[in-house]
Design a protein around this motif. Structure first.
Motif, PDB file in Angstrom:
ATOM      1  N   THR A  44       0.836  -1.202   0.000  1.00 13.67           N
ATOM      2  CA  THR A  44       0.000   0.000   0.000  1.00 13.67           C
ATOM      3  C   THR A  44       0.870   1.251   0.000  1.00 13.67           C
ATOM      4  O   THR A  44       2.032   1.209   0.446  1.00 13.67           O
ATOM      5  N   VAL A  45       0.335   2.360  -0.538  1.00 10.30           N
ATOM      6  CA  VAL A  45       1.021   3.651  -0.493  1.00 10.30           C
ATOM      7  C   VAL A  45       0.040   4.726  -0.040  1.00 10.30           C
ATOM      8  O   VAL A  45      -1.174   4.597  -0.213  1.00 10.30           O
ATOM      9  N   ARG A  46       0.584   5.775   0.524  1.00 11.23           N
ATOM     10  CA  ARG A  46      -0.199   6.952   0.917  1.00 11.23           C
ATOM     11  C   ARG A  46       0.188   8.086  -0.031  1.00 11.23           C
ATOM     12  O   ARG A  46       1.368   8.431  -0.145  1.00 11.23           O
ATOM     13  N   LEU A  47      -0.811   8.666  -0.701  1.00  9.94           N
ATOM     14  CA  LEU A  47      -0.583   9.674  -1.726  1.00  9.94           C
ATOM     15  C   LEU A  47      -1.342  10.953  -1.393  1.00  9.94           C
ATOM     16  O   LEU A  47      -2.478  10.891  -0.912  1.00  9.94           O
ATOM     17  N   ILE A  48      -0.741  12.100  -1.691  1.00  5.02           N
ATOM     18  CA  ILE A  48      -1.382  13.393  -1.461  1.00  5.02           C
ATOM     19  C   ILE A  48      -1.521  14.121  -2.801  1.00  5.02           C
ATOM     20  O   ILE A  48      -0.520  14.542  -3.386  1.00  5.02           O
ATOM     21  N   PRO A  49      -2.735  14.280  -3.324  1.00  7.29           N
ATOM     22  CA  PRO A  49      -2.923  15.078  -4.546  1.00  7.29           C
ATOM     23  C   PRO A  49      -2.541  16.540  -4.308  1.00  7.29           C
ATOM     24  O   PRO A  49      -2.497  17.000  -3.160  1.00  7.29           O
ATOM     25  N   GLU A  50      -2.297  17.270  -5.385  1.00  2.00           N
ATOM     26  CA  GLU A  50      -1.893  18.677  -5.299  1.00  2.00           C
ATOM     27  C   GLU A  50      -2.950  19.552  -5.958  1.00  2.00           C
ATOM     28  O   GLU A  50      -3.200  19.449  -7.162  1.00  2.00           O
ATOM     29  N   TYR A  51      -3.554  20.435  -5.156  1.00  7.99           N
ATOM     30  CA  TYR A  51      -4.670  21.254  -5.633  1.00  7.99           C
ATOM     31  C   TYR A  51      -4.312  22.106  -6.849  1.00  7.99           C
ATOM     32  O   TYR A  51      -5.095  22.213  -7.793  1.00  7.99           O
ATOM     33  N   VAL A  52      -3.133  22.741  -6.855  1.00 10.86           N
ATOM     34  CA  VAL A  52      -2.802  23.652  -7.942  1.00 10.86           C
ATOM     35  C   VAL A  52      -2.754  22.921  -9.287  1.00 10.86           C
ATOM     36  O   VAL A  52      -3.087  23.487 -10.331  1.00 10.86           O
ATOM     37  N   VAL A  53      -2.380  21.646  -9.268  1.00  7.57           N
ATOM     38  CA  VAL A  53      -2.358  20.869 -10.512  1.00  7.57           C
ATOM     39  C   VAL A  53      -3.790  20.534 -10.933  1.00  7.57           C
ATOM     40  O   VAL A  53      -4.143  20.631 -12.108  1.00  7.57           O
ATOM     41  N   TRP A  54      -4.625  20.142  -9.961  1.00  4.47           N
ATOM     42  CA  TRP A  54      -6.044  19.896 -10.262  1.00  4.47           C
ATOM     43  C   TRP A  54      -6.685  21.152 -10.842  1.00  4.47           C
ATOM     44  O   TRP A  54      -7.454  21.082 -11.801  1.00  4.47           O
ATOM     45  N   LYS A  55      -6.365  22.304 -10.286  1.00  8.27           N
ATOM     46  CA  LYS A  55      -6.961  23.569 -10.690  1.00  8.27           C
ATOM     47  C   LYS A  55      -6.521  23.977 -12.096  1.00  8.27           C
ATOM     48  O   LYS A  55      -7.346  24.360 -12.944  1.00  8.27           O
ATOM     49  N   GLU A  56      -5.227  23.913 -12.368  1.00  5.62           N
ATOM     50  CA  GLU A  56      -4.687  24.463 -13.613  1.00  5.62           C
ATOM     51  C   GLU A  56      -4.570  23.444 -14.742  1.00  5.62           C
ATOM     52  O   GLU A  56      -4.470  23.828 -15.910  1.00  5.62           O
TER      53      GLU A  56
END
Length: 297
Positions: A44-56
């Motif tokens: 298993t891995v723990r991942l953190i998405p990045e808002y600025v990439v989702w936004k732009e």
């Protein structure tokens, strides 16, 4: 559950992990490292998405996110997804918002930054997105979109609602946003459990938790915690957490300077049936193997 907090060795930060620029090369690295992960025995891995990439880069981000969890699944690796984060750098003259494009990094510093969230805070650090009304509502839209799309997807094992709520001296500032995120997720009602880690808890039950951490503890389906203390202190903390009567996982550990090492703690997690995600996997640009800046200080 045996895993790690993960980004590939050629990522300077989470913008690098998710943005289009250089993604294909880094994705090849990810496949190599997932093979090593499987060989090592991680699942298993723990991942953190990045808002600025989702936004732009919205459509591209969603496609890359899908590819990421798909390739993890191919290697027998499930994904815990973190939906918000309070590990913020102090606001100084060096502070700047995350941005799309070539990412810089400094060698010899944990997280690749001389002045990172792991340094000294004289007051509450600003949250890049959740402190401003416009970006806050947009951030909640990101959370709704991701969780709604994957709410019954077996490749995702847990939703981690908020990383270290109240950290970076933010404390009670975070509580309204933490409550809102739990509310959003309960409305969506994903099949996967929700968790939110306590990060300052010690074994001494006379030391109270902050309001955000207490709320996180009370509202999590699975108890999770972060702890970089030694073996003896870990045993005390586990004893306290067991009183909650719910499954337990440690979603951040491995700080060798503090006696928080694999040989002491991995057998303890095994015997206590505690899922564990150590911080980082390979030596790379993000330099998770370096002590935190505050440790040097």
């Amino acid at each position: 559950m045996r895993g790690c907090n993960y980004m590939s060795a050629d990522c300077a930060n989470r913008v690098d992990q998710w943005q289009e620029l250089g993604f294909e090369e880094r994705f090849r690295t990810t496949k190599e490292e997932l093979a090593l992960m499987r060989e090592t025995g991680y699942n298993t891995v723990r991942l953190i998405p990045e808002y600025v990439v989702w936004k732009e880069e919205h459509d591209g981000f969603m496609e890359r996110f899908e590819r990421y969890i798909a390739v993890c699944h191919e290697y027998g690796i499930s994904c815990m997804i973190v939906l918000a984060n309070d590990c913020m750098p102090p606001k100084t003259e060096l502070w700047k918002m995350p941005y799309i494009g070539e990412q810089s990094y400094d060698w010899g510093y944990h997280g690749g930054r001389k002045h990172s969230q792991h340094g000294s805070h004289n007051g509450p650090a600003p949250h890049f997105y959740l402190d401003e009304e416009n970006s806050r509502e947009d951030y909640f839209c990101m959370v709704r979109e991701i969780v709604t799309k994957y709410k019954d997807d077996e490749r995702i094992c847990v939703w981690d609602v908020y990383n270290e709520p109240g950290n970076s001296r933010r404390r009670d500032i975070t509580l309204p946003n933490l409550k809102k995120l739990f509310e959003i997720l309960r409305e969506i009602s994903p099949s996967q459990p929700l968790t939110c880690a306590v990060f300052s808890m010690k074994g001494d039950e006379n030391i109270p938790l902050s309001l955000p951490e207490q709320y996180a503890l009370d509202n999590s389906d699975i108890i999770s915690y972060h702890f970089y203390g030694d073996y003896t202190e870990h045993i005390k903390l586990i004893k306290r957490l067991k009183k909650q009567g719910r499954p337990i996982m440690n979603t951040e550990w491995l700080g060798r300077c503090f006696g928080n090492d694999i040989f002491s703690l991995f057998p303890l997690f095994y015997l206590e049936r505690i899922g564990c995600y150590n911080w980082g996997f390979v030596a790379g640009k993000y330099q998770t193997y370096e002590p935190w800046e505050s440790t040097w200080e």
